[in-house]
Design a protein around this motif. Structure first.
Motif, PDB file in Angstrom:
ATOM      1  N   ASP A  54       0.836  -1.201   0.000  1.00 25.71           N
ATOM      2  CA  ASP A  54       0.000   0.000   0.000  1.00 25.71           C
ATOM      3  C   ASP A  54       0.871   1.252   0.000  1.00 25.71           C
ATOM      4  O   ASP A  54       0.554   2.235  -0.662  1.00 25.71           O
ATOM      5  CB  ASP A  54      -0.942   0.019   1.206  1.00 25.71           C
ATOM      6  CG  ASP A  54      -2.120  -0.928   1.051  1.00 25.71           C
ATOM      7  OD1 ASP A  54      -2.351  -1.429  -0.074  1.00 25.71           O
ATOM      8  OD2 ASP A  54      -2.812  -1.179   2.062  1.00 25.71           O
ATOM      9  N   LYS A  57       2.280   1.791  -3.452  1.00 22.92           N
ATOM     10  CA  LYS A  57       1.279   2.285  -4.403  1.00 22.92           C
ATOM     11  C   LYS A  57       0.761   3.660  -3.995  1.00 22.92           C
ATOM     12  O   LYS A  57      -0.157   4.185  -4.627  1.00 22.92           O
ATOM     13  CB  LYS A  57       0.118   1.302  -4.486  1.00 22.92           C
ATOM     14  CG  LYS A  57       0.519  -0.040  -5.061  1.00 22.92           C
ATOM     15  CD  LYS A  57      -0.629  -1.017  -5.002  1.00 22.92           C
ATOM     16  CE  LYS A  57      -0.171  -2.388  -5.480  1.00 22.92           C
ATOM     17  NZ  LYS A  57      -1.207  -3.405  -5.309  1.00 22.92           N
ATOM     18  N   LYS A  59      -1.065   4.454  -1.506  1.00 24.15           N
ATOM     19  CA  LYS A  59      -2.427   4.455  -0.967  1.00 24.15           C
ATOM     20  C   LYS A  59      -2.425   5.028   0.443  1.00 24.15           C
ATOM     21  O   LYS A  59      -3.419   5.587   0.888  1.00 24.15           O
ATOM     22  CB  LYS A  59      -2.998   3.038  -0.927  1.00 24.15           C
ATOM     23  CG  LYS A  59      -3.313   2.469  -2.288  1.00 24.15           C
ATOM     24  CD  LYS A  59      -3.944   1.106  -2.159  1.00 24.15           C
ATOM     25  CE  LYS A  59      -4.291   0.545  -3.515  1.00 24.15           C
ATOM     26  NZ  LYS A  59      -4.915  -0.780  -3.407  1.00 24.15           N
ATOM     27  N   LYS A  60      -1.317   4.828   1.159  1.00 24.88           N
ATOM     28  CA  LYS A  60      -1.169   5.323   2.530  1.00 24.88           C
ATOM     29  C   LYS A  60       0.208   5.950   2.680  1.00 24.88           C
ATOM     30  O   LYS A  60       1.134   5.628   1.934  1.00 24.88           O
ATOM     31  CB  LYS A  60      -1.305   4.173   3.529  1.00 24.88           C
ATOM     32  CG  LYS A  60      -2.666   3.524   3.495  1.00 24.88           C
ATOM     33  CD  LYS A  60      -2.765   2.418   4.496  1.00 24.88           C
ATOM     34  CE  LYS A  60      -4.153   1.800   4.412  1.00 24.88           C
ATOM     35  NZ  LYS A  60      -4.312   0.707   5.334  1.00 24.88           N
TER      36      LYS A  60
END
Length: 102
Positions: A54, A57, A59-60
């Motif tokens: 994550d 990517k 995302k976080k």
């Protein structure tokens, strides 16, 4: 009789804020320089493999502690244009926002 009460400490640490695309590039550079799999790298950082993916990517946001750890081990420098997001300040802001929305 003396009774001690302990507040639960948050296991969440401060976050490092990269510019768009830099967090992903930083993680991939570190991973390739250390020649590790996602699983091995996640064990070194003490996070779940899903969390590491994550982060890669974007995302976080990545934890500041983890970013420093892989930077030291890989020799890849953290970009200068990053900032640190204090987690307790962030929780206070989002709690107030939630309270106002309610």
């Amino acid at each position: 009789m003396l009774i001690y009460r302990y507040m639960a400490q948050s296991s969440t640490s401060d976050r490092i804020v990269f510019k768009k695309g830099e967090q992903s590039q930083f993680i991939f550079d570190c991973k390739s320089r250390m020649n590790m799999t996602w699983t091995k790298l996640s064990k070194i950082l003490g996070v779940n493999c899903r969390t590491l993916r994550d982060w890669s990517k974007e995302k976080k946001k990545m934890s500041y502690v983890s970013a420093n750890l892989i930077s030291e081990r890989s020799g890849v420098l953290i970009p200068d244009d990053t900032s640190i997001m204090n987690w307790s300040d962030h929780l206070k802001r989002i709690s107030q926002k939630g309270g106002r929305a309610k």
